[in-house]
Enzyme design. Structure first.
Site: not given
Ligand code: COA
Length: 260
Positions: A65, A111, A114, A134
């Site tokens: 999400a 998500g 999911e 989460e």
């Molecule tokens: N919601 C909104 N934006 C998200 C996102 C999410 N769940 N996950 C990643 N993004 C965005 C980042 O903010 C970034 O945007 P920006 O370039 O405008 O700053 C872009 O996607 C790329 O993500 P980034 O974190 O820079 O890539 P990364 O390779 O360093 O890391 C992940 C990748 C997946 C490890 C990391 O993005 C992450 O942990 N995301 C959250 C996952 C999560 O918690 N999901 C459950 C959500 S309820």
């Protein structure tokens, strides 16, 4: 449909839905959820479609999400709209008459996982990482992850994944029964289409009936599950810990949780 963030295309009797928000690793926002629901309506009525494929562009199938969207909602909006919407829309895919195959590439988190769990079959590219992160944000999986994951991998492994938030590899996911096959990344799309075509060549009524029979024997999510995840998800999202988890994500630092 006016968004490019989710695309639906047809090739023969196979429909493919692609999550197309690569710059945000296909994080699901409200616009994408609406598009997914519209496409589910269309596919449900289209008897020429025999198999549905779900895929993601770029480095991820879907990282879950959109944190920036849900963290701006009030508790009531979170429960009423965000959590219930996701539940309803993912259930539409689970209950489509046609088999749904999720082709997983890159990150498949929260998500996104999911949504993949709502599919009937999952193929994973080598290198795929799957997780429910989460709790690292101080919230819970709210789109039926707590309901569907234990059905596939058993409660013990589901608890390990959901309590730890740790990533598992495609190979581990295959060993646990979470994915059906692991394939080289450059062959994922071809293998998914190949499998879809082999299913599509079979008697469609028979295939669709077997889907419903197997689902009737293995109910993935009860009505209670929807209610409980809606209440628990709304509550968890408004704790001080969730506020800290989201701040930490925005500031790219480790959260400091206090249990409040
Ligand atoms: N919601 C909104 N934006 C998200 C996102 C999410 N769940 N996950 C990643 N993004 C965005 C980042 O903010 C970034 O945007 P920006 O370039 O405008 O700053 C872009 O996607 C790329 O993500 P980034 O974190 O820079 O890539 P990364 O390779 O360093 O890391 C992940 C990748 C997946 C490890 C990391 O993005 C992450 O942990 N995301 C959250 C996952 C999560 O918690 N999901 C459950 C959500 S309820």
């Amino acid at each position: 449909m006016t968004t490019d963030l989710v695309q639906l295309t047809y090739k023969g009797s196979v429909a493919t839905i692609v999550l197309n928000r690569a710059d945000k690793l296909n994080a699901l926002n409200a616009e994408m959820l609406t598009a997914l629901e519209t496409y589910a309506d269309e596919l449900d009525r289209n008897h020429d479609v025999r198999v549905v494929l779900l895929a993601g562009t770029g480095r991820a199938f879907c990282v879950g999400a959109d944190i920036y969207e849900w963290s701006d909602l009030t508790p009531l909006e979170m429960g009423r709209r965000w959590i219930r919407d996701g539940h309803r829309i993912f259930a539409r895919y689970a209950r489509l008459p046609q088999p749904v195959i999720a082709a997983l590439n890159g990150y498949t988190f929260g998500g996104g996982l999911e949504l993949a769990l709502a599919a009937d079959l999952r193929l994973a590219a080598e290198g795929v990482e799957l997780s429910f992160p989460e709790v690292k944000l101080g919230i819970i999986p709210g789109w039926a992850g707590t309901q569907r994951l234990p059905q596939l991998v058993g409660p013990s492994r589901a608890k390990q994944m959901i309590f730890s938030g740790d990533r598992i590899s495609a190979e581990q996911a295959e060993m646990w029964g979470l994915v059906n096959e692991v394939v080289p990344a450059d062959q994922l799309a071809a293998r998914a289409l190949d499998l879809a075509n082999s299913i599509a060549a079979n008697g469609p009524v028979a295939v669709q009936m077997t889907k419903q029979l197997i689902d009737a024997a293995t109910p993935a999510s009860s009505d209670n599950g929807v209610v409980l995840e809606t209440l628990a998800g709304s509550l968890a999202a408004y704790t001080a810990d969730a506020e800290e988890g989201v701040s930490a994500f925005r500031q790219r630092r480790q959260p400091k949780f206090t249990g409040r």
